[in-house]
Each structure stands twice: as structure tokens, then as C-alpha cells.
Write a protein that holds these residues in place. Structure first.
Motif, PDB file in Angstrom:
ATOM      1  N   CYS A  56       0.817  -1.202   0.000  1.00  0.00           N
ATOM      2  CA  CYS A  56       0.000   0.000   0.000  1.00  0.00           C
ATOM      3  C   CYS A  56       0.854   1.256   0.000  1.00  0.00           C
ATOM      4  CB  CYS A  56      -0.934  -0.032   1.203  1.00  0.00           C
ATOM      5  SG  CYS A  56      -2.156   1.271   1.204  1.00  0.00           S
ATOM      6  N   HIS A  57       1.948   1.226   0.760  1.00  0.00           N
ATOM      7  CA  HIS A  57       2.663   2.481   1.008  1.00  0.00           C
ATOM      8  C   HIS A  57       3.893   2.690   0.151  1.00  0.00           C
ATOM      9  CE1 HIS A  57       0.426   4.048   4.430  1.00  0.00           C
ATOM     10  NE2 HIS A  57       0.368   2.829   4.935  1.00  0.00           N
ATOM     11  N   VAL A  58       4.381   1.664  -0.484  1.00  0.00           N
ATOM     12  CA  VAL A  58       5.614   1.837  -1.253  1.00  0.00           C
ATOM     13  C   VAL A  58       5.328   1.556  -2.720  1.00  0.00           C
ATOM     14  CG1 VAL A  58       8.012   1.143  -1.527  1.00  0.00           C
ATOM     15  CG2 VAL A  58       6.962   1.075   0.733  1.00  0.00           C
ATOM     16  N   ALA A  59       5.676   2.488  -3.548  1.00  0.00           N
ATOM     17  CA  ALA A  59       5.563   2.246  -4.984  1.00  0.00           C
ATOM     18  C   ALA A  59       6.807   1.498  -5.428  1.00  0.00           C
ATOM     19  CB  ALA A  59       5.466   3.556  -5.722  1.00  0.00           C
ATOM     20  N   PRO A  60       6.672   0.567  -6.375  1.00  0.00           N
ATOM     21  CA  PRO A  60       7.838  -0.210  -6.766  1.00  0.00           C
ATOM     22  C   PRO A  60       8.938   0.638  -7.396  1.00  0.00           C
ATOM     23  CG  PRO A  60       5.897  -0.807  -8.063  1.00  0.00           C
ATOM     24  CD  PRO A  60       5.433   0.136  -7.026  1.00  0.00           C
ATOM     25  N   THR A  61       8.543   1.667  -8.128  1.00  0.00           N
ATOM     26  CA  THR A  61       9.565   2.502  -8.781  1.00  0.00           C
ATOM     27  C   THR A  61       9.203   3.969  -8.624  1.00  0.00           C
ATOM     28  OG1 THR A  61       8.328   2.247 -10.827  1.00  0.00           O
ATOM     29  CG2 THR A  61      10.274   0.864 -10.565  1.00  0.00           C
ATOM     30  N   ARG A  62      10.210   4.815  -8.808  1.00  0.00           N
ATOM     31  CA  ARG A  62       9.948   6.264  -8.865  1.00  0.00           C
ATOM     32  C   ARG A  62       9.406   6.608 -10.246  1.00  0.00           C
ATOM     33  NH1 ARG A  62      15.001   5.856  -6.464  1.00  0.00           N
ATOM     34  NH2 ARG A  62      14.820   6.154  -4.221  1.00  0.00           N
ATOM     35  N   GLU A  63       9.076   7.855 -10.419  1.00  0.00           N
ATOM     36  CA  GLU A  63       8.510   8.228 -11.716  1.00  0.00           C
ATOM     37  C   GLU A  63       9.528   8.116 -12.831  1.00  0.00           C
ATOM     38  OE1 GLU A  63       6.493  11.890 -10.839  1.00  0.00           O
ATOM     39  OE2 GLU A  63       4.659  10.730 -10.457  1.00  0.00           O
TER      40      GLU A  63
ATOM     41  N   ALA B 203      14.309   1.997  -9.103  1.00  0.00           N
ATOM     42  CA  ALA B 203      13.740   1.220  -8.009  1.00  0.00           C
ATOM     43  C   ALA B 203      13.824   1.990  -6.700  1.00  0.00           C
ATOM     44  CB  ALA B 203      14.490  -0.095  -7.874  1.00  0.00           C
ATOM     45  N   VAL B 204      12.800   1.822  -5.859  1.00  0.00           N
ATOM     46  CA  VAL B 204      12.801   2.474  -4.549  1.00  0.00           C
ATOM     47  C   VAL B 204      13.284   1.485  -3.497  1.00  0.00           C
ATOM     48  CG1 VAL B 204      11.372   3.556  -2.790  1.00  0.00           C
ATOM     49  CG2 VAL B 204      10.840   3.886  -5.202  1.00  0.00           C
ATOM     50  N   HIS B 205      14.365   1.839  -2.817  1.00  0.00           N
ATOM     51  CA  HIS B 205      14.833   0.967  -1.739  1.00  0.00           C
ATOM     52  C   HIS B 205      14.999   1.756  -0.455  1.00  0.00           C
ATOM     53  CE1 HIS B 205      15.268  -2.668  -3.969  1.00  0.00           C
ATOM     54  NE2 HIS B 205      16.033  -2.105  -4.882  1.00  0.00           N
TER      55      HIS B 205
ATOM     56  N   ARG C 116       9.856  -3.420  -1.357  1.00  0.00           N
ATOM     57  CA  ARG C 116       8.930  -2.793  -2.313  1.00  0.00           C
ATOM     58  C   ARG C 116       8.139  -3.904  -2.987  1.00  0.00           C
ATOM     59  NH1 ARG C 116      11.679  -1.693  -7.862  1.00  0.00           N
ATOM     60  NH2 ARG C 116      13.041  -3.487  -8.008  1.00  0.00           N
ATOM     61  N   PRO C 117       6.973  -3.588  -3.520  1.00  0.00           N
ATOM     62  CA  PRO C 117       6.196  -4.637  -4.177  1.00  0.00           C
ATOM     63  C   PRO C 117       6.967  -5.189  -5.377  1.00  0.00           C
ATOM     64  CG  PRO C 117       4.885  -2.652  -3.849  1.00  0.00           C
ATOM     65  CD  PRO C 117       6.288  -2.288  -3.537  1.00  0.00           C
ATOM     66  N   GLN C 118       6.850  -6.474  -5.587  1.00  0.00           N
ATOM     67  CA  GLN C 118       7.557  -7.088  -6.718  1.00  0.00           C
ATOM     68  C   GLN C 118       6.595  -7.208  -7.892  1.00  0.00           C
ATOM     69  OE1 GLN C 118      11.047  -8.018  -6.466  1.00  0.00           O
ATOM     70  NE2 GLN C 118      10.626  -6.531  -4.854  1.00  0.00           N
ATOM     71  N   VAL C 119       6.567  -6.182  -8.718  1.00  0.00           N
ATOM     72  CA  VAL C 119       5.573  -6.108  -9.777  1.00  0.00           C
ATOM     73  C   VAL C 119       5.838  -7.124 -10.885  1.00  0.00           C
ATOM     74  CG1 VAL C 119       4.287  -4.539 -11.213  1.00  0.00           C
ATOM     75  CG2 VAL C 119       5.657  -3.671  -9.336  1.00  0.00           C
ATOM     76  N   ALA C 120       7.106  -7.260 -11.229  1.00  0.00           N
ATOM     77  CA  ALA C 120       7.418  -8.105 -12.383  1.00  0.00           C
ATOM     78  C   ALA C 120       6.896  -9.518 -12.176  1.00  0.00           C
ATOM     79  CB  ALA C 120       8.918  -8.123 -12.607  1.00  0.00           C
ATOM     80  N   GLU C 121       7.094 -10.026 -10.966  1.00  0.00           N
ATOM     81  CA  GLU C 121       6.706 -11.402 -10.725  1.00  0.00           C
ATOM     82  C   GLU C 121       5.304 -11.501 -10.145  1.00  0.00           C
ATOM     83  OE1 GLU C 121       9.936 -11.305  -8.406  1.00  0.00           O
ATOM     84  OE2 GLU C 121      11.313 -12.405  -9.700  1.00  0.00           O
ATOM     85  N   ASN C 122       4.782 -10.388  -9.682  1.00  0.00           N
ATOM     86  CA  ASN C 122       3.485 -10.436  -9.027  1.00  0.00           C
ATOM     87  C   ASN C 122       2.658  -9.222  -9.426  1.00  0.00           C
ATOM     88  OD1 ASN C 122       1.339 -10.820  -7.357  1.00  0.00           O
ATOM     89  ND2 ASN C 122       2.407 -10.219  -5.486  1.00  0.00           N
ATOM     90  N   PRO C 123       2.117  -9.221 -10.648  1.00  0.00           N
ATOM     91  CA  PRO C 123       1.407  -8.039 -11.138  1.00  0.00           C
ATOM     92  C   PRO C 123       0.159  -7.736 -10.325  1.00  0.00           C
ATOM     93  CG  PRO C 123       1.368  -9.829 -12.757  1.00  0.00           C
ATOM     94  CD  PRO C 123       2.108 -10.335 -11.571  1.00  0.00           C
ATOM     95  N   ASN C 124      -0.298  -8.677  -9.535  1.00  0.00           N
ATOM     96  CA  ASN C 124      -1.532  -8.457  -8.791  1.00  0.00           C
ATOM     97  C   ASN C 124      -1.310  -7.894  -7.396  1.00  0.00           C
ATOM     98  OD1 ASN C 124      -3.007  -9.516 -10.911  1.00  0.00           O
ATOM     99  ND2 ASN C 124      -2.689 -11.602 -10.162  1.00  0.00           N
ATOM    100  N   TYR C 125      -0.140  -7.336  -7.170  1.00  0.00           N
ATOM    101  CA  TYR C 125       0.085  -6.761  -5.849  1.00  0.00           C
ATOM    102  C   TYR C 125      -0.885  -5.606  -5.672  1.00  0.00           C
ATOM    103  CZ  TYR C 125       2.248  -2.413  -7.284  1.00  0.00           C
ATOM    104  OH  TYR C 125       2.465  -1.183  -7.784  1.00  0.00           O
ATOM    105  N   GLN C 126      -1.128  -5.223  -4.435  1.00  0.00           N
ATOM    106  CA  GLN C 126      -2.266  -4.349  -4.211  1.00  0.00           C
ATOM    107  C   GLN C 126      -1.887  -2.890  -4.017  1.00  0.00           C
ATOM    108  OE1 GLN C 126      -3.359  -6.708  -0.992  1.00  0.00           O
ATOM    109  NE2 GLN C 126      -3.678  -8.401  -2.389  1.00  0.00           N
ATOM    110  N   HIS C 127      -0.918  -2.411  -4.754  1.00  0.00           N
ATOM    111  CA  HIS C 127      -0.561  -1.009  -4.605  1.00  0.00           C
ATOM    112  C   HIS C 127      -1.699  -0.155  -5.115  1.00  0.00           C
ATOM    113  CE1 HIS C 127       1.605   2.777  -5.307  1.00  0.00           C
ATOM    114  NE2 HIS C 127       2.149   2.416  -4.169  1.00  0.00           N
ATOM    115  N   LYS C 128      -2.199   0.696  -4.269  1.00  0.00           N
ATOM    116  CA  LYS C 128      -3.438   1.377  -4.621  1.00  0.00           C
ATOM    117  C   LYS C 128      -3.232   2.844  -4.981  1.00  0.00           C
ATOM    118  CE  LYS C 128      -5.928  -1.811  -1.728  1.00  0.00           C
ATOM    119  NZ  LYS C 128      -4.889  -2.329  -0.811  1.00  0.00           N
ATOM    120  N   LEU C 129      -1.987   3.284  -4.985  1.00  0.00           N
ATOM    121  CA  LEU C 129      -1.761   4.683  -5.311  1.00  0.00           C
ATOM    122  C   LEU C 129      -1.575   4.849  -6.809  1.00  0.00           C
ATOM    123  CD1 LEU C 129       0.741   5.764  -2.568  1.00  0.00           C
ATOM    124  CD2 LEU C 129      -1.646   6.389  -2.767  1.00  0.00           C
TER     125      LEU C 129
END
Lengths: 170, 246, 400
Positions: free
Chosen positions: A82-89, A93-95, A125-138
């Protein structure tokens, strides 16, 4: 001799003052925009979660690891999703170790100097590549690491455990 | 040859067990899964009525288990730590080629944590980080692991690895990190949610996963009729992972 | 014969003293550097890996811990067996025991994957773990040594001296049993799994603790210009011989047993015959340098009363003991685990292969750092409190 000792102590005082001034200049103001971005949607009231998040996480981790209870309410994974976006604009990568300190957890933890060791093992951070269904809501427009900044106000400082941060009260 | 065929028929029968004769093939897999690992409500603790186990028929593993290893790597993200030397890389599961010195009989099998009922790694751990869950899954509680590696000394199967460096971007459901010991955990995060372990899913023709305590489960039926040997059975550890065709 | 009073005094400040302390602190700095490097980088910078999981730091640490319990023996012989000759060295012996134990524990703790979680090791106990017992045994040992020193230093509590001494002696025996059992209880590894590891470690502790004590006693007396007579040195000399011989005897029994068990032939052949460096270390390092040569030096008539031959023998016993621990710890892991008897195995995880291990500079630094900590604690201790008798000349000591 007394003169010499006086000079010595004066010299010491001066050094101390310089050091203080140096420290003062060195404290960066925390940008609380990441921390505040989704406060309203959190699983606990803001004041409570800010103060007690580690207690919730601690209890939940033992229940999960030992008893296999996998509810999402106090799960670290869900905090991150919810709180961490996987990447910046810009796509980087955000670490939590980044010098920018724009990782949700690091933005506060670095400022108060509290060691964060969750992410030695846990994904920070959410792992989007392997898990596109992560629940980042921003969405990227409300992305809390964007240019908007938020300086701590009086109540934040109370929570950060210090009323004496130089210059932050103006 | 005919003996082997008969044996294979028996294994197939056991394999299809619960789901035999049901529905179209696409659905069978899902039905079987649901039968093998009943979904547990997320807020309920695991039960000691269950003992998870795995039966691996190595004769039906055409690749010797390589696909199981790959599935494990994908699921847990190990095997490619950037700074570790080859002998420092973690290996949660590996394929071992065995050749008898006298008969030259050779076979390949996957070896991972055997999920012993009496695990030596749990006995030796000073803090209790190396633990056995109520349902028989042996794992490391990394929150209290101090990285002494005594469990690695104690494990007869070489199932454990130590993380030698800082890691980033771990798989969210499989935390792994510097200075702690890790090993196969039968994909606890999947099993708790009613899914099969990744390796069992990758080799459905050769692997049955399920509850050894439930006499009606597919795995119990299979081990009852076909047996299932343990590696280093001489140590009397009563392993949860059993093999056919050793 | 009434008991003569003994005067104890602090070490005198001398250039040599500060030089020793300075060197110790410098080496201690190296150890600290190594620790921070490991803590920051992780263990990939060491030679240790997933096959040889315990390496040189553990050899150093276990050496110091084993020697610690042995060092206390000097005092125990005086207290428990009422040998007056040894009573005068009791204080120094207990101090050395503390210093050795702290040095060894420091290495062990700083090599942990998570040294920062030491508090967890102290608060979460799995009582089935020999490691957990050892944590309790080490802490108890430190407390008992301190009490022991107190009863020797303070007349007010002198009445407790024999009881504390006896208790400390029993405790140290159990402690070394525990250290040996760390290996002895490992059912998975054929080179370790044996009850004889416990008595073997006790015998090693006697020999190593005494050898370290002899060397430090001799040089400290020299440094401080105190007199040390032949009477005492010859007592220690023959005691050392008995201990070295018992280590060799137990090693012999261990290997003979293993040679009778078919399952263990593989690892025995590896260590005794074709293990390369480990075979060399076993025969040359452990048996010859650590056993036969020191025994010859001690029993050679021409060298009777010769201090240097005793010092050389003690040094060789220390080297031999270190090598012995290296062969046990690293050599035992170098031989692969046997999953399938009578079969050749191969895998991507080095199954069936002899495991390689080369210690890195960081491991050496951590190890010598622990030794430096021991020496620093020992010398600072003797500087601030009265541990050493003014003289141990033949005229001063009583024999009973």
C-alpha cells in the motif's frame, strides 16, 4: 596556570559550540509526505499506527511464522504493497537504503535514527514483475514520493519524540 | 518390465485417487489440489492433526527433478545471490545423481529438507529459531535466528543454507536475508492458503503432496499401498518426504 | 611445617608492559575491523561456505574456550586436591581462565551471522540445544571464577574458598563436557558423532590450559623480575606430560573405534591417509609436533631443569592443540556427508565432493583479535589487582 586552564576550557567550549552548530546544520528536515500520503486509509488510526506499528508487526510476525495465521490486516507485505511504490517516476527502483530517503519507512526511520532491519530479509517494495496483482493502490499522481513535500508540524514532532528540532517549528 | 508396468499402474491409480473419474482434465488438477490441501481460513492457526508430507516417485521424474528445482528457485528467489561464490550459494533443493558402486545402478532424485518428525536441526538450535510447526513443517524463524549455523552442522541431508551477503528485492512471500539460515519450508505461504508447494505443482505426474495423518488422503493411500522409503532411514528421523524407486 | 605467608602484588609499570599492551590493542583493532567488515559485507568475504560452515574463527574460539577451563585447573589442584604448591598460582589461574573465556566467546559471538542479536541468544532458550546449555555454562563459569578470585583476595570471605573452588572445578568439567558434546552429539556427521568427544575435550583443556599458563607465567615473571624456581616448573612440566599423553590416548581410542566401524572407514581414510592438508596436519601437526616432540622434550634427561625446553614443549603443545582442533572442525566438515551408502553421488551442491576451505585474512584477523583480547585482559587484570606472588623461588614454595 589558572589562566591556561581557563583558556583551555574556553577553547573546549568553543569547539563544542562549533560542533553543535555543525550538527544543527547537518540535520535534514524530514519529508513526511510519504508517511502522510495514505494515512486516512490505514488499518489503524494514524496516531496509533505511528506509535505502535512495531508492536502490531511483532505480534503478527509470530502468529504468521509459528501458527500459520495469514490475515492481511497487520501484515508487513500489505504495508509495503500500500505504502511503497515499486519505482519512482523516472523508473528507478525504490529501496529503503537509498540516499534520497524517500522510501516510506526510511523517510521517518532515518530521521529519528532508528535502525530498520525488517528489510534485510523482507522485500522493501512490491515485486511487480513477478506479481502483477500486488495491491498497490496509489496512482502515479498521488504517488507519495513525488515532488510534493510536507514538513513536520507540531503533532508530528511530538510523535517523533522531540520538541527541540532546530528550525522545524517556524 | 511387466513388474514395473504393474507398479506404475498402481502409482497412477493412487495418483488419480480422489479425483478419479471426475470431470474434464483441466478441472481435475484443481479438484485434486483442493483435495490434497484443504484451504484453511486465514485467521485460523495450523493444527497438529495434520502432518504434511510429500511422496516423490523418482521413476516418473523424467528430468530427475530439475523442473522442481526451477520452480523452487522461481518461488523463493534463491540461487543467484550476486556476491556469493558457487559454494556459498544457497540451495533449497537440488538434484542428486546416485550411482551404486557395485551394481552401477544409477538414478537421480531431488533432495531438500526432509521435514523430519524428530529434526536434529531443531534439537540443536540455541534460540529455537529452527522450528517444527504443529503441522510437521520444519522451517527457520528468521526473526530469532542468530546465524550460528549449528543447524547446518546437524542436518544429515545438507538441506540448509546460510545467506552470505546483503540481498534486495526478495520474493514478498519468501523473506531471506543476510546472516540467517534458510531451507525448504514446503512453501508454507502456499500451503496455508490451500495451494500445493511450488515443486509439487511443477511435477504433478510424480509428486503427491498431502496430509499423512489423514488415512483417506491421496498420499496416505499411496504410501500405504506402495511404501515410500526415507533417505538415511537408519537415523530414525521419520521424514515427511518419502521416495518411490530409490 | 607451618604455611608461609605469600605476598601478592600488582605488576610493576614498565616499558615492556606497555609495549605488550600496545601490541594487544593494535591486534584488537584488527579484530574489530574484521568484525565490522563481516557485519557490513556478510560472510561472503570469508572462506566459509555452505559446505564448511564453521571455519578458522571457530578453531580460535574453541581453542580459547577449551584452554580457559584448563587454565582454572592450576587453582583447582591447589584447592580441591590441597596441593600447597599450586595454591599460590590460584589467583592468576582464575584470572587467566576468565581472560581466555572472554577472548574465545568474543570471537564466537562476533562471527555470528547476526551478532547484533546477542540479546536473543540470551533471552530465547531451547533447552534441548547443547549450545544453549553452553551459554548458561559459560556465564556460570565467569561468575564462579570471579567468586573464586574474591575468596582468594578477601580475607573476610576466606571460609568459602574451598567450597567455591570445588564448585568451580566441577563446573569447569561440565563446561568442557558441553563443549565437546557440541560435536559429540552431531548424529549426522560420522567424524564427530561419539561420546568420546567429551572426555577428549576435557583432556585437551587440561593440556592446552596448562601450556598457556606455563608460558604466560614464565614470561610475566621474567618481565616483572620475579623469581620462579625449578621446583614449580618441574611440577608443571610433568603435569603437562601426563595431560599430553592422555590427549593422545583418547585420540587413539577414538580413531581405533572409528576404524572398527565400517560406516566410518571413509572419513578415517580421509583424515589418516589421503586427506592432503588434513592428513599432513594430523600426523605432523597434531601427533608429532603436538604430542611426540613435547613428550620427548619433557622426558629427555639432558634437558632436565631446562626452562627453554619446557617453554618450547608448551609452545608445541599449543600449536598441536590448535592443529588438532582445525583437523576436527574443518577436516570433519571437508569430508562429504553420506546420504547414500556405497554409492557415488554428484550434484550442483557439492554432494560427494571433498569440500574446500581456505581461510581469508578476515578470519585470521578475527581470530588473533580474540587472542589479543585475552592477553590484554590478563595483563590489565594483573596490573590493577594483586594476582601474582612476589616470588615462586624454591625456598618460597611448599611441597605436600
Amino acid at each position: 596556570m589558572p589562566l591556561l586552564s581557563k583558556i583551555k576550557s574556553l577553547l573546549g567550549l568553543a569547539l563544542f559550540a562549533i560542533a553543535l552548530v555543525g550538527c544543527d546544520a547537518g540535520v535534514p528536515e524530514p519529508n513526511l509526505a510519504p508517511a502522510k500520503a495514505k494515512a486516512a486509509q490505514c488499518v489503524e488510526p494514524t496516531a496509533d499506527i505511528r506509535k505502535n506499528h512495531m508492536v502490531y508487526l511483532d505480534k503478527h510476525r509470530d502468529k504468521t511464522v509459528i501458527e500459520g495465521i495469514r490475515t492481511t490486516k497487520h501484515s508487513l507485505n500489505e504495508c509495503i504493497n500500500c505504502h511503497v511504490a515499486p519505482t519512482r517516476e523516472d523508473g528507478s527502483a525504490v529501496h529503503y537504503t537509498d540516499a534520497k530517503q524517500d522510501h516510506f519507512c526510511a523517510s521517518c526511520h532515518t530521521y529519528v535514527g532508528v535502525k530498520l532491519d525488517c528489510f534485510q530479509c523482507h522485500a522493501d517494495r512490491p515485486q511487480v514483475a513477478e506479481n502483477p496483482n500486488y495491491q498497490h493502490k496509489l496512482s502515479s499522481t498521488t504517488y507519495h514520493l513525488s515532488a510534493t513535500t510536507a514538513q513536520p508540524d507540531a503533532s508530528d514532532l511530538l510523535l517523533l519524540g522531540s520538541g527541540q528540532v532546530q528550525g522545524a517549528t517556524q | 518390465m511387466s513388474q514395473i508396468n504393474a507398479y506404475r499402474r498402481k502409482f497412477l491409480a493412487a495418483l488419480s485417487g480422489v479425483a478419479a473419474g471426475s470431470l474434464a482434465s483441466g478441472v481435475i488438477l484443481r479438484t485434486v489440489q483442493a483435495g490434497d490441501v484443504p484451504a484453511k481460513p486465514a485467521d485460523q492457526p495450523i493444527s497438529n492433526q495434520v502432518r504434511w508430507g510429500m511422496l516423490i516417485d523418482i521413476n516418473r521424474l523424467t528430468d530427475g527433478g530439475a523442473s522442481m528445482v526451477e520452480a523452487c528457485k522461481r518461488e523463493h528467489g534463491w540461487g543467484n545471490d550476486p556476491k556469493a561464490r558457487p559454494e556459498q550459494q544457497a540451495q533449497w533443493i537440488r538434484t542428486v545423481q546416485v550411482t551404486d558402486k557395485l551394481t552401477q545402478h544409477s538414478f537421480t532424485l531431488p533432495v531438500m529438507c526432509q521435514h523430519c518428525a524428530e529434526p536434529p536441526c531443531v534439537d540443536v538450535c540455541p534460540t529455537g529459531a529452527s522450528m517444527k510447526r504443529a503441522d510437521g513443517i520444519v522451517q527457520v524463524n528468521k526473526h530469532i535466528c542468530i546465524g550460528c549455523r549449528y543447524c547446518m552442522m546437524a542436518c544429515p541431508y545438507k538441506a540448509r543454507s546460510f545467506v552470505h551477503e546483503n540481498l534486495t528485492d526478495q520474493r514478498p512471500d519468501s523473506p531471506r536475508g543476510i546472516g540467517t539460515v534458510e531451507s525448504c519450508n514446503l512453501c508454507v505461504h502456499r500451503v496455508d492458503q490451500g495451494q500445493l508447494p511450488a515443486c509439487a505443482e511443477a511435477a504433478p505426474q510424480a509428486v503427491i503432496f498431502g496430509d499423512l495423518n489423514d488415512p483417506n488422503s491421496r498420499i496416505s493411500q499411496a504410501v500405504k499401498t506402495l511404501g515410500g522409503s526415507q533417505i538415511r532411514a537408519d537415523l530414525s528421523l521419520n521424514t515427511g518426504v518419502r521416495y518411490l524407486g530409490l | 611445617m607451618s604455611s608461609k605467608s605469600t605476598t601478592y602484588s600488582e605488576l610493576r609499570a614498565s616499558k615492556a608492559y606497555y609495549l605488550i599492551l600496545g601490541i594487544c590493542l593494535a591486534v584488537l583493532g584488527l579484530g574489530a575491523m574484521s568484525f565490522f567488515h563481516l557485519e557490513h559485507e556478510g560472510h561472503h568475504v570469508t572462506g566459509m561456505n555452505n559446505q564448511v560452515v564453521w571455519g578458522l574463527p571457530h578453531v580460535f574460539a574453541i581453542f580459547l574456550i577449551v584452554a580457559a577451563s584448563g587454565a582454572l585447573n592450576i587453582g583447582s589442584i591447589g584447592t580441591v586436591f590441597r596441593k600447597k604448591l599450586y595454591q599460590k598460582m590460584g589467583r592468576a589461574s582464575a584470572l587467566l581462565a576468565i581472560a581466555l573465556l572472554l577472548g574465545g566467546l568474543a570471537i564466537l559471538v562476533l562471527d555470528l551471522g547476526h551478532a547484533d542479536r546477542l540479546i536473543i541468544a540470551m533471552t530465547y532458550y531451547n533447552f534441548k540445544s547443547i549450545f544453549a546449555w553452553n551459554i548458561i555454562l559459560y556465564n556460570g563459569f565467569l561468575v564462579l571464577c570471579l567468586l573464586y578470585i574474591w575468596t582468594m583476595q578477601d580475607r573476610a570471605v576466606k571460609a568459602f574458598y574451598p567450597y567455591i573452588g570445588f564448585f568451580a572445578f566441577s563446573w569447569r568439567l561440565i563446561l568442557t563436557l558441553g563443549t565437546g558434546s557440541i560435536f559429540g552429539f552431531l548424529v549426522a556427521r560420522t567424524y564427530y558423532n561419539s561420546a568420546i568427544m567429551a572426555p577428549l575435550f576435557i583432556a585437551m583443556s587440561f593440556a592446552l590450559g596448562l601450556a598457556v599458563f606455563i608460558i604466560l607465567l614464565f614470561f610475566t615473571f621474567r618481565l616483572d623480575k620475579r623469581e620462579l624456581g625449578d621446583l614449580i616448573l618441574n611440577r608443571l612440566r610433568y603435569l603437562l606430560a601426563i595431560f599430553v599423553a592422555s590427549v593422545m590416548f583418547l585420540e587413539l581410542a577414538r580413531h581405533l573405534t572409528a576404524l572398527y566401524i565400517t560406516q566410518r572407514h571413509g572419513v578415517e581414510q580421509f583424515i589418516l591417509l589421503d586427506g592432503g592438508i588434513y592428513t599432513l596436519l594430523f600426523w605432523i601437526g597434531q601427533v608429532l609436533v603436538g604430542g611426540l616432540i613435547p613428550l620427548s622434550l619433557i622426558f629427555c634427561r639432558a634437558l632436565k631443569n631446562n626452562h627453554w625446553s619446557l617453554l618450547l614443549a608448551s609452545t608445541l603443545v599449543i600449536i598441536g592443540g590448535f592443529v588438532q582442533l582445525y583437523v576436527i572442525i574443518v577436516g570433519g566438515q571437508a569430508f562429504p556427508l553420506e546420504l547414500f551408502p556405497n554409492a557415488e553421488v554428484q550434484s550442483s551442491f557439492f554432494d560427494g565432493e571433498l569440500n574446500r576451505y581456505t581461510p581469508s585474512i578476515w578470519e585470521w584477523m578475527l581470530g588473533v583479535g580474540g587472542v589479543a583480547l585475552t592477553l590484554a585482559l590478563f595483563y590489565v587484570g594483573m596490573k590493577v589487582l594483586r594476582f601474582l606472588p612476589e616470588s615462586l623461588a624454591d625456598s618460597e614454595v611448599e611441597v605436600n
